[in-house]
Motif scaffolding. Sequence first.
Motif, PDB file in Angstrom:
ATOM      1  N   ALA A  95      53.910  -2.258   6.326  1.00  0.00           N
ATOM      2  CA  ALA A  95      55.175  -1.684   5.877  1.00  0.00           C
ATOM      3  C   ALA A  95      55.639  -2.283   4.554  1.00  0.00           C
TER       4      ALA A  95
ATOM      5  N   SER B 129      57.705   3.910   4.479  1.00  0.00           N
ATOM      6  CA  SER B 129      56.471   3.697   5.230  1.00  0.00           C
ATOM      7  C   SER B 129      55.935   5.010   5.795  1.00  0.00           C
TER       8      SER B 129
ATOM      9  N   ALA C 183      47.808   1.946   7.903  1.00  0.00           N
ATOM     10  CA  ALA C 183      48.668   2.405   8.998  1.00  0.00           C
ATOM     11  C   ALA C 183      47.848   3.086  10.086  1.00  0.00           C
TER      12      ALA C 183
ATOM     13  N   ARG D   7      55.763   3.706  12.852  1.00  0.00           N
ATOM     14  CA  ARG D   7      56.623   3.390  11.715  1.00  0.00           C
ATOM     15  C   ARG D   7      58.075   3.263  12.166  1.00  0.00           C
TER      16      ARG D   7
END
Length: 561
Positions: free
Chosen positions: A175, A49, A429, A258
Amino acid sequence: MSILDWLVLGGTLLFIVGYGTWRTRRAGQSLDGYLLGGRQASWWGIGLSIMATQASAITFLSTPGQAYDDGMRFIQFYFGLPVAMVLIAVFAVPIYHRLQVFTAYEYLEGRFDRRTRTFTALLFLVQRGLSNGLSLYAPALVLSAILGWNIQLTVWLIGGLMIAYTVAGGTRAVAVTQQGQVAVIFTGMVVAGYLLVHYLPAEVGFQDALLVAGHQGRLNLVDFHFDPNDRYNFWSGMTGGLFLALSYFGTDQSQVQRYLAGRDVRESRLGLLMNGLLKVPMQFGILLIGVLLFVFYQFNPPPLSFNRPVLERVAGSPEHAPALRQLEQQHATLFEARRQAAGQLVQALHQPNNAEAIAAAQTRLQATTAATAGLRQETQALLKRAVPTAEAKDTDYVFLTFVLRYLPQGLVGLLIAVVLSAAMGSAAAGLNALASTTVVDLYQPARPGQPERHYVGASRWAAVGWGLLGIGFATFAARLENLIQAVNILGSLFYGSILGIFMVAFFLPRVGGRAVLWSAVAAQVLVLVLFWRTDIGYLWFNIIGCGLVMLGSWVLSRGER
């Protein structure tokens, strides 16, 4: 693109997004579940990720063009990254996990005060909001070049899809989806590298290609010459690059989120170390593709400009078409001379103890290469006069041009899927982190005591708002230089001050909120002034900003005692 390419592209993207959405269909009922996936991520999932978040579409569009134009020296930008991963794993990860924070900036309120937390969060929001705009522009560039769509309409189309994906999924969906995206990315880049070597003349192997590139200065991996105005050398990478990596991975919520999602400290640390081990080799491979593209175009005719849409537009202009045709004739003549010189260099390299012939062939090749570079500059100036809104450089189109012109059916769709997968992973993200910071650090403190479902809804609306702002900035991205540099320049302008605040928080326990806040404000203003008024290499701004915050905080704190 052919029907097969569209099937490969559509099928790849639909499978990745569909699988990620199905796997996480029950996530997002609580704030912890929506923003951090319930803190259940494994170390390898965290590592993938982190890599997918950093490896945006810009990486695969712009970095090969960077190497094509300037060689491998950009790799020095990443030399400090493995050291940064170790330092963050040792110092930052245990603090974040012990406090069970949602964002990195939550920690600053307990350490300093609300004002410092809010100011740092705002710096992140400005920087990441603009960077996400660049991440949206890169895939729009791909589709506009392939389909001939208007670039701004394409930005809105891709941006709208990304907003919908991010709002629906939350951190866990991001993710899980990124794992498939990384697999597509690595597969596509290996295929592209193999085909580049395969398409070289039969007498030119991989080793010959590296020798040709090396004799033309394209394998310039390490430069120990110290020059503060030089963007890429060993010293800027190990200092400025180290500080940029420390700030990006240690204080940027898009990355901190993350490993905050990890099960425990060990999982988060291993994920960071995985990124530290793999990131430099990954970037080396992408730059190597750019170098192989440079060698490929020694033996195959490159276009006068890789920006095909603008080139075709100027070719149809009665005013500028005659000058363009003249430049194309000169370019064709120069290419033949360069191809012959490259072939002579390869022949000389195959013969033992033939230094004189190698030197003569290299001299001819360097002369034709320099003449070609001058002709390209004339072409860019002509295109800029004819189309003032065109990109200043065409290096972002180098890899894309090869994909469209030389790859067989099916593989074109796969390589476009690589670019769009990277864009989706990075932008999703980024939007998720922007939403987290907006709600947790700004909205929730202003409206405490609401049910968790209220904050989850606010997070979704925040993602929509930041997505729209990113789209707005993306419409101006075509005016910038090489995109990979633009992203790193933008980060360097803000990351130094942010990192300085966290360094004071970690290592100067006697400094209070007032001293660090005013030092950070002054440092940020000075960095922006230096960027505007000097030619200092942008990586140094990370050190300057961080150093100014730490020094100013220490001085002001002594005055307060």
